[in-house]
Design a protein around this motif. Structure first.
Motif, PDB file in Angstrom:
ATOM      1  N   LYS A 179       4.035   7.689  11.858  1.00 25.18           N
ATOM      2  CA  LYS A 179       2.621   7.332  11.864  1.00 25.18           C
ATOM      3  C   LYS A 179       1.996   8.166  10.753  1.00 25.18           C
ATOM      4  O   LYS A 179       1.960   9.387  10.817  1.00 25.18           O
ATOM      5  N   VAL A 180       1.552   7.516   9.693  1.00 25.56           N
ATOM      6  CA  VAL A 180       0.992   8.191   8.522  1.00 25.56           C
ATOM      7  C   VAL A 180      -0.273   8.946   8.931  1.00 25.56           C
ATOM      8  O   VAL A 180      -1.122   8.422   9.647  1.00 25.56           O
ATOM      9  N   GLY A 181      -0.386  10.174   8.460  1.00 22.19           N
ATOM     10  CA  GLY A 181      -1.508  11.022   8.823  1.00 22.19           C
ATOM     11  C   GLY A 181      -2.828  10.583   8.209  1.00 22.19           C
ATOM     12  O   GLY A 181      -2.873  10.027   7.115  1.00 22.19           O
ATOM     13  N   HIS A 182      -3.885  10.845   8.916  1.00 21.69           N
ATOM     14  CA  HIS A 182      -5.282  10.676   8.487  1.00 21.69           C
ATOM     15  C   HIS A 182      -5.542   9.372   7.724  1.00 21.69           C
ATOM     16  O   HIS A 182      -6.139   9.365   6.647  1.00 21.69           O
ATOM     17  N   HIS A 183      -5.063   8.267   8.258  1.00 16.65           N
ATOM     18  CA  HIS A 183      -5.321   6.925   7.715  1.00 16.65           C
ATOM     19  C   HIS A 183      -4.829   6.747   6.284  1.00 16.65           C
ATOM     20  O   HIS A 183      -5.279   5.856   5.572  1.00 16.65           O
ATOM     21  N   GLY A 184      -3.925   7.624   5.836  1.00 15.73           N
ATOM     22  CA  GLY A 184      -3.404   7.535   4.472  1.00 15.73           C
ATOM     23  C   GLY A 184      -4.249   8.274   3.453  1.00 15.73           C
ATOM     24  O   GLY A 184      -4.208   7.966   2.266  1.00 15.73           O
ATOM     25  N   SER A 218      -2.643   3.500  10.354  1.00 11.29           N
ATOM     26  CA  SER A 218      -3.745   3.065  11.206  1.00 11.29           C
ATOM     27  C   SER A 218      -5.014   3.124  10.369  1.00 11.29           C
ATOM     28  O   SER A 218      -5.593   4.191  10.165  1.00 11.29           O
ATOM     29  N   VAL A 219      -5.413   1.972   9.833  1.00 14.12           N
ATOM     30  CA  VAL A 219      -6.549   1.935   8.910  1.00 14.12           C
ATOM     31  C   VAL A 219      -7.246   0.590   9.016  1.00 14.12           C
ATOM     32  O   VAL A 219      -6.631  -0.420   9.326  1.00 14.12           O
ATOM     33  N   GLY A 220      -8.523   0.623   8.790  1.00 11.47           N
ATOM     34  CA  GLY A 220      -9.324  -0.594   8.732  1.00 11.47           C
ATOM     35  C   GLY A 220     -10.159  -0.537   7.469  1.00 11.47           C
ATOM     36  O   GLY A 220      -9.996   0.351   6.635  1.00 11.47           O
ATOM     37  N   LYS A 221     -11.060  -1.468   7.317  1.00  8.89           N
ATOM     38  CA  LYS A 221     -11.956  -1.467   6.171  1.00  8.89           C
ATOM     39  C   LYS A 221     -12.752  -0.163   6.195  1.00  8.89           C
ATOM     40  O   LYS A 221     -13.287   0.226   7.235  1.00  8.89           O
ATOM     41  N   ASN A 222     -12.795   0.544   5.051  1.00  9.55           N
ATOM     42  CA  ASN A 222     -13.472   1.839   5.016  1.00  9.55           C
ATOM     43  C   ASN A 222     -13.993   2.141   3.618  1.00  9.55           C
ATOM     44  O   ASN A 222     -13.542   1.557   2.634  1.00  9.55           O
ATOM     45  N   ALA A 223     -14.914   3.061   3.532  1.00 12.39           N
ATOM     46  CA  ALA A 223     -15.529   3.451   2.255  1.00 12.39           C
ATOM     47  C   ALA A 223     -14.798   4.612   1.594  1.00 12.39           C
ATOM     48  O   ALA A 223     -15.188   5.065   0.523  1.00 12.39           O
ATOM     49  N   THR A 248      -4.871   5.897   0.346  1.00 14.92           N
ATOM     50  CA  THR A 248      -5.016   6.162  -1.083  1.00 14.92           C
ATOM     51  C   THR A 248      -3.808   5.620  -1.850  1.00 14.92           C
ATOM     52  O   THR A 248      -2.720   5.460  -1.290  1.00 14.92           O
ATOM     53  N   LYS A 249      -4.020   5.365  -3.121  1.00 15.63           N
ATOM     54  CA  LYS A 249      -2.922   4.890  -3.976  1.00 15.63           C
ATOM     55  C   LYS A 249      -1.778   5.892  -3.990  1.00 15.63           C
ATOM     56  O   LYS A 249      -0.613   5.521  -4.020  1.00 15.63           O
ATOM     57  N   GLU A 250      -2.128   7.183  -3.966  1.00 16.77           N
ATOM     58  CA  GLU A 250      -1.115   8.244  -3.986  1.00 16.77           C
ATOM     59  C   GLU A 250      -0.184   8.141  -2.786  1.00 16.77           C
ATOM     60  O   GLU A 250       1.036   8.187  -2.928  1.00 16.77           O
ATOM     61  N   VAL A 251      -0.749   7.979  -1.595  1.00 17.99           N
ATOM     62  CA  VAL A 251       0.067   7.886  -0.388  1.00 17.99           C
ATOM     63  C   VAL A 251       0.894   6.598  -0.394  1.00 17.99           C
ATOM     64  O   VAL A 251       2.077   6.608  -0.056  1.00 17.99           O
ATOM     65  N   VAL A 252       0.306   5.500  -0.808  1.00 16.52           N
ATOM     66  CA  VAL A 252       1.041   4.236  -0.894  1.00 16.52           C
ATOM     67  C   VAL A 252       2.231   4.388  -1.844  1.00 16.52           C
ATOM     68  O   VAL A 252       3.352   3.969  -1.530  1.00 16.52           O
ATOM     69  N   THR A 277       9.172   1.080   4.751  1.00 18.20           N
ATOM     70  CA  THR A 277       8.457  -0.176   4.936  1.00 18.20           C
ATOM     71  C   THR A 277       7.092   0.152   5.518  1.00 18.20           C
ATOM     72  O   THR A 277       7.001   0.758   6.590  1.00 18.20           O
ATOM     73  N   MET A 278       6.031  -0.220   4.804  1.00 24.37           N
ATOM     74  CA  MET A 278       4.675   0.074   5.258  1.00 24.37           C
ATOM     75  C   MET A 278       4.159  -1.025   6.178  1.00 24.37           C
ATOM     76  O   MET A 278       4.288  -2.209   5.881  1.00 24.37           O
ATOM     77  N   LEU A 279       3.585  -0.588   7.271  1.00 22.95           N
ATOM     78  CA  LEU A 279       2.915  -1.497   8.198  1.00 22.95           C
ATOM     79  C   LEU A 279       1.488  -0.992   8.337  1.00 22.95           C
ATOM     80  O   LEU A 279       1.261   0.137   8.758  1.00 22.95           O
ATOM     81  N   ARG A 280       0.532  -1.826   7.943  1.00 25.92           N
ATOM     82  CA  ARG A 280      -0.874  -1.427   7.926  1.00 25.92           C
ATOM     83  C   ARG A 280      -1.661  -2.236   8.940  1.00 25.92           C
ATOM     84  O   ARG A 280      -1.593  -3.465   8.958  1.00 25.92           O
TER      85      ARG A 280
END
Length: 94
Positions: free
Chosen positions: A20-25, A46-51, A56-60, A69-72
């Motif tokens: 489970k990726v930390g702090h929404h990525g 665990s992420v939704g639409k956010n400002a 982040t691109k770095e985490v991705v 394998t990423m599951l968002r």
């Protein structure tokens, strides 16, 4: 967050098929060092639409380099892993 990851790694060897990726990525989570030791097959974000631009691109990129394998949640909806101790299945529902 990365300090916490380093603290975990200093105490013992850790491996996981599912992370489970930390702090929404956020950029302060899921470092390359942590991924190198954990070696996850799946990374759940665990992420939704956010400002904030999460994940982040770095985490991705870190997850791609780790071949996880990423599951968002923002793309797949609810993500559930069901297991019996020796195997697991993945269920997604929008």
């Amino acid at each position: 967050m990365r300090d916490a990851e380093l603290e975990i790694l200093a105490k013992k060897t850790i491996r996981a098929d599912i992370l489970k990726v930390g702090h929404h990525g956020a950029k302060t989570s899921t470092s390359t060092t942590f991924l190198k030791y954990v070696k996850p097959k799946y990374a759940v974000i665990s992420v939704g639409k956010n400002a904030y631009g999460h994940p982040t691109k770095e985490v991705v990129m870190n997850l791609k380099r780790a071949k996880a394998t990423m599951l968002r949640a923002d793309k797949s909806g609810t993500i559930v892993f069901e297991g019996n101790g020796s195997s697991y299945t993945i269920k997604k529902s929008k």
